[in-house]
Design a protein around this motif. Sequence first.
Motif, PDB file in Angstrom:
ATOM      1  N   ASP A  84       0.912  -1.105   0.001  1.00  7.58           N
ATOM      2  CA  ASP A  84      -0.062   0.025   0.084  1.00  7.58           C
ATOM      3  C   ASP A  84       0.984   1.166   0.177  1.00  7.58           C
ATOM      4  N   SER A  85       1.153   1.760  -1.115  1.00 12.37           N
ATOM      5  CA  SER A  85       2.009   3.015  -1.077  1.00 12.37           C
ATOM      6  C   SER A  85       1.434   4.271  -0.555  1.00 12.37           C
ATOM      7  N   ARG A  86       0.134   4.298  -0.442  1.00  9.85           N
ATOM      8  CA  ARG A  86      -0.179   5.301   0.262  1.00  9.85           C
ATOM      9  C   ARG A  86       0.219   5.409   1.762  1.00  9.85           C
ATOM     10  N   THR A  87      -0.155   4.135   2.387  1.00  7.89           N
ATOM     11  CA  THR A  87       0.214   4.113   3.829  1.00  7.89           C
ATOM     12  C   THR A  87       1.550   3.875   4.329  1.00  7.89           C
ATOM     13  N   GLY A  88       2.318   3.203   3.111  1.00  2.00           N
ATOM     14  CA  GLY A  88       3.511   2.732   3.372  1.00  2.00           C
ATOM     15  C   GLY A  88       3.868   1.446   4.185  1.00  2.00           C
ATOM     16  N   VAL A  89       2.729   0.536   3.928  1.00  3.30           N
ATOM     17  CA  VAL A  89       2.619  -0.536   4.656  1.00  3.30           C
ATOM     18  C   VAL A  89       2.821  -1.789   3.399  1.00  3.30           C
ATOM     19  N   VAL A  90       3.596  -2.569   3.627  1.00  2.00           N
ATOM     20  CA  VAL A  90       3.818  -3.858   2.936  1.00  2.00           C
ATOM     21  C   VAL A  90       2.963  -4.791   3.603  1.00  2.00           C
ATOM     22  N   LEU A  91       1.741  -5.234   2.562  1.00  2.00           N
ATOM     23  CA  LEU A  91       0.593  -6.147   3.342  1.00  2.00           C
ATOM     24  C   LEU A  91       1.428  -7.531   3.359  1.00  2.00           C
ATOM     25  N   LEU A  92       2.163  -7.862   2.245  1.00  2.00           N
ATOM     26  CA  LEU A  92       2.751  -9.325   2.084  1.00  2.00           C
ATOM     27  C   LEU A  92       3.914  -9.289   1.229  1.00  2.00           C
ATOM     28  N   ALA A  93       5.039  -9.694   1.612  1.00  2.00           N
ATOM     29  CA  ALA A  93       6.174  -9.721   0.714  1.00  2.00           C
ATOM     30  C   ALA A  93       6.854 -10.950   1.425  1.00  2.00           C
ATOM     31  N   GLY A  94       6.224 -12.284   1.135  1.00  2.00           N
ATOM     32  CA  GLY A  94       6.812 -13.170   1.966  1.00  2.00           C
ATOM     33  C   GLY A  94       8.286 -13.698   1.796  1.00  2.00           C
ATOM     34  N   ASN A  95       8.841 -13.511   0.445  1.00  2.87           N
ATOM     35  CA  ASN A  95      10.345 -13.631   0.359  1.00  2.87           C
ATOM     36  C   ASN A  95      11.131 -12.617   1.269  1.00  2.87           C
ATOM     37  N   LEU A  96      10.428 -11.746   1.669  1.00  2.01           N
ATOM     38  CA  LEU A  96      11.368 -10.610   2.315  1.00  2.01           C
ATOM     39  C   LEU A  96      10.935 -10.797   3.842  1.00  2.01           C
ATOM     40  N   GLY A  97       9.851 -11.566   4.122  1.00  5.65           N
ATOM     41  CA  GLY A  97       9.528 -11.568   5.632  1.00  5.65           C
ATOM     42  C   GLY A  97       8.774 -10.670   6.173  1.00  5.65           C
ATOM     43  N   TRP A  98       7.836 -10.166   5.164  1.00  2.00           N
ATOM     44  CA  TRP A  98       7.101  -8.865   5.763  1.00  2.00           C
ATOM     45  C   TRP A  98       5.681  -9.405   5.565  1.00  2.00           C
TER      46      TRP A  98
END
Length: 305
Positions: A77-91
Amino acid sequence: MAGAVSLVIALDVGGTNIRGELVDPAGTVHAASHEPTAGSDGDATLDAIERVCRALLVEAGDRPVEAVGLAVPGVVDSRTGVVLLAGNLGWRDTAVADILGHRLGIPVLLHHDVNCAGLAERELGAGRGVDDMLAVFIGTGIAASLTVGGVAVGGGTNQAGELGHVVIRENGIECPCGQRGCLERYCSASSIGIAYAAATGRDAATSLEVVQALGSDPLADAVWDEAITALALGILGAITLLGTERIVLGGGLAAAGDKLVGPLRAKLEATVRVATVPEIVVAELGQRAGVIGAALATWKRLSDD
């Protein structure tokens, strides 16, 4: 320093490497740095990004750094700066922009990596001169960047472009996303390697081996043809919906060049009945597309603000 040109730190965070560049508004690169990505350890990934940023801040010296532009894969979500899911990065549901902004003391603007790569190709690469473009990046997974009427399409949920998770086969191969039959389970670079290993009875194989064996190994030919058929099916839906002028193929699989473009065009021409098969070209900016796009997107957001 009076009169010093402003800079941004542009970062492209991939599954293997973090690439960072110090870039001015004209696109001139003043310094570069990189680090290996820390696998699926989210905290270690944040630490690695911070190290790249701090190295570039040192290079900036007295020149002002306006912001960090961070391009990452996954659902963001580029508007809030939140990564909702990036499994390969652990987020998962990680406020990456706020965390890094607090550590560095400068604003951090979050972008989707494929949207950044598509922006770079549209403005400086293989997408120049057209208002309607579908940029398809094929690597470990598949994602697309959409441009319609000269405007990048993010969608109301800011998640447009997940072409790899369009279902092309009912009850097909299970995908890590939870669906079955997703496009990228059949024609991503990783899936092509898996299919070739299964066909040859090997423990592992790569898409590069398949490409190198084309014309000399019937098993490689069959795996490649099946992958191209799946890719054409996924792209056919997109171009029928969008009326695309040009398809730009990027990512690791695009290194196959004419061995990818030619069969894909032929498969689309043999299949299409309603849509017009657009021009198909290979991306021009290679591995730098993401970091170039992160710089472009960051300067644009800063100017809009």
